[in-house]
Scaffold this motif. Structure first.
Motif, PDB file in Angstrom:
ATOM      1  N   ALA A  36       3.183   4.140  -5.501  1.00 46.09           N
ATOM      2  CA  ALA A  36       2.715   2.834  -5.985  1.00 46.09           C
ATOM      3  C   ALA A  36       2.609   1.835  -4.841  1.00 46.09           C
ATOM      4  N   ALA A  37       3.553   1.896  -3.912  1.00 50.79           N
ATOM      5  CA  ALA A  37       3.514   0.991  -2.762  1.00 50.79           C
ATOM      6  C   ALA A  37       2.312   1.294  -1.874  1.00 50.79           C
ATOM      7  N   LYS A  38       2.031   2.575  -1.658  1.00 49.93           N
ATOM      8  CA  LYS A  38       0.871   2.935  -0.835  1.00 49.93           C
ATOM      9  C   LYS A  38      -0.423   2.443  -1.477  1.00 49.93           C
ATOM     10  N   ARG A  39      -0.519   2.549  -2.793  1.00 53.02           N
ATOM     11  CA  ARG A  39      -1.712   2.038  -3.472  1.00 53.02           C
ATOM     12  C   ARG A  39      -1.888   0.546  -3.207  1.00 53.02           C
ATOM     13  N   ARG A  40      -0.789  -0.183  -3.280  1.00 52.74           N
ATOM     14  CA  ARG A  40      -0.851  -1.639  -3.158  1.00 52.74           C
ATOM     15  C   ARG A  40      -1.170  -2.109  -1.741  1.00 52.74           C
ATOM     16  N   VAL A  41      -0.725  -1.391  -0.736  1.00 54.10           N
ATOM     17  CA  VAL A  41      -0.965  -1.854   0.642  1.00 54.10           C
ATOM     18  C   VAL A  41      -2.264  -1.300   1.216  1.00 54.10           C
ATOM     19  N   PHE A  42      -2.929  -0.418   0.475  1.00 52.79           N
ATOM     20  CA  PHE A  42      -4.199   0.112   0.958  1.00 52.79           C
ATOM     21  C   PHE A  42      -5.209  -1.029   1.117  1.00 52.79           C
TER      22      PHE A  42
END
Length: 432
Positions: A221-227
């Motif tokens: 979820a964090a990777k999705r948000r910082v993409f």
């Protein structure tokens, strides 16, 4: 009794049942997304202090200063030195094979003359990459090799690894793999706070250009948000294996290959396509006999029940057609003369050719990358590779003899789009 879906491609409702089997809802959990958004916002604003607070809370530590989160090169070399010789040798041999394969992937810059102009491509590596590695009991040194080595082959200037150490538990093989892969810096943090630290940077942890590596739902979820702030490799779903077999392989081999993915987690998917009904029955018998021997038998049992399948097909041709629709992460061609069928396969993350080539070889030491597209994304994406750590810049140099030719073309098209400044910019180049 082991429960596993058994289908026949001749059934009128086969496609409907197959679609149901393949369906996987990769939706985000709202509670996880809310928690991750808060963590990322705190890390972005408070930097080191937020990373320390969340690390102490989630990993049950008592870190006071950010510098205590970083391991030294001596720490990594010590982990490598204390490994049993068998493990150290295996890591080094796997690393050598992975490096050798990925060196073949290097993209090159090129140029050519088009009339009086020069056109081309300049290839450069990313400056800094972050590698997320799961820590504690779920530790995978093979993931370090598979993510770090192609980055280094690409020429990435600095590779920052983050790995949580819950209850101060360190995995020596993971740290040894970091040493072998020439990781530059290692920080003992994990979770969404580690992704945030890599994406935004802190007083101690440098901001990176791209984040790669596997993690749990919070990490995903964090990777999705910082993409968009940084690049990411992919947001992977559960592991998958599809085996096409002609019925001439030892059924125990096939079963263990199916188990090798099912043991990852309860949502992993293992599917066998075979035209031989008798062989499918033999496989079922092997499943019943071999499952009780497996330490992770309950995970395997649940995976096979939820998402596994034994499918009888009309022919190997049809098996290839079905495989292309599924676009599996891992595809085994456990058949005679497998090369003959290779041209019929269009969509798969990795293809394992012949009955002697088990998927586990690809996971650890064959050479190609084991970070692969899942959930049918092999239809449009590729394994992680050196090209994920290189970028391309176009080169354009218009010579004086070509300015009028290109200027007139650009002017006409720009006026057609209603962009007069574009047109005039081009016209200046060839008008007195």
């Amino acid at each position: 009794m082991v429960q596993i879906t058994q289908l026949n491609s001749t059934d009128t409702d086969f496609q409907q049942n197959l679609d149901k089997l393949l369906a996987f809802e990769n939706a985000q959990d709202d509670a996880i997304d809310v928690a991750v958004a808060k963590i990322l916002a705190d890390v972005r604003e408070l930097k080191n202090s937020a990373v320390i607070e969340y690390t102490n809370r989630f990993d049950r530590l008592s870190i006071n200063a950010a510098q205590d989160l970083e391991l030294t090169h001596a720490d990594l070399q010590h982990a490598l030195a204390i490994l049993p010789i068998e493990q150290r040798t295996a890591l080094q041999q796997a690393a050598d094979r992975i490096r050798g394969y990925h060196e073949k992937q290097l993209l090159a810059s090129w140029q050519y003359q088009d009339g009086n102009s020069l056109l081309g491509q300049k290839v450069t590596p990313l400056d800094r990459v972050g590698l997320y590695v799961p820590g504690g009991k779920a530790s995978y040194p093979s993931s370090v090799l598979m993510n770090a080595i192609p980055a280094k082959v690409a020429g990435v200037k600095e590779l920052i690894m983050v790995v949580p150490t819950p209850d101060r538990e360190r995995n020596d093989m993971v740290l040894a793999a970091a040493a072998i892969s020439q990781v530059d810096r290692v920080f003992t943090i994990g979770g969404a706070q580690a992704v945030g630290a890599l994406a935004y940077g802190t007083e101690t942890i440098p901001q990176v250009d791209k984040i790669v590596g596997p993690g749990n739902a919070y990490v995903a979820a964090a990777k999705r948000r910082v993409f968009g702030i940084v690049g990411i490799d992919m947001v992977a779903g559960p592991s998958e294996i599809l085996v096409i077999c002609d019925g001439k392989t030892d059924p125990d081999w096939i079963v263990m290959d199916l188990f090798s993915q099912a043991e990852h987690d309860e949502m992993a998917q293992s599917i066998l396509l075979c035209p031989d009904q008798v062989f499918l029955k033999q496989v079922m018998q092997s499943i019943e006999r071999l499952l009780p021997e497996m330490p992770r038998q309950e995970i395997i049992r649940t995976s096979l029940k939820n998402r596994g399948a034994l499918i009888q097909v009309r022919s190997l041709d049809e098996a290839c057609e079905i495989s292309n629709k599924i676009a599996p992460e891992h595809l085994e061609l456990s058949i005679d003369q497998p090369e003959k069928w290779l041209d019929k396969i269009y969509h798969a993350g990795a293809i394992f050719i012949g009955k002697n080539t088990c998927e586990a070889f690809g996971d650890y030491c064959a050479g190609p990358n084991h970070v692969l597209p899942t959930s049918r994304t092999a239809r449009f994406s590729s394994p992680l590779g050196v090209y994920d750590f290189q970028k391309r810049s176009s080169l354009i140099q218009v010579g004086p003899q070509d300015t009028a030719k290109l200027g007139r073309i650009a002017s006409v098209l720009a006026h057609g789009e209603g962009l007069q400044a574009h047109a005039r910019s081009a016209e200046y180049r060839f008008k007195d």
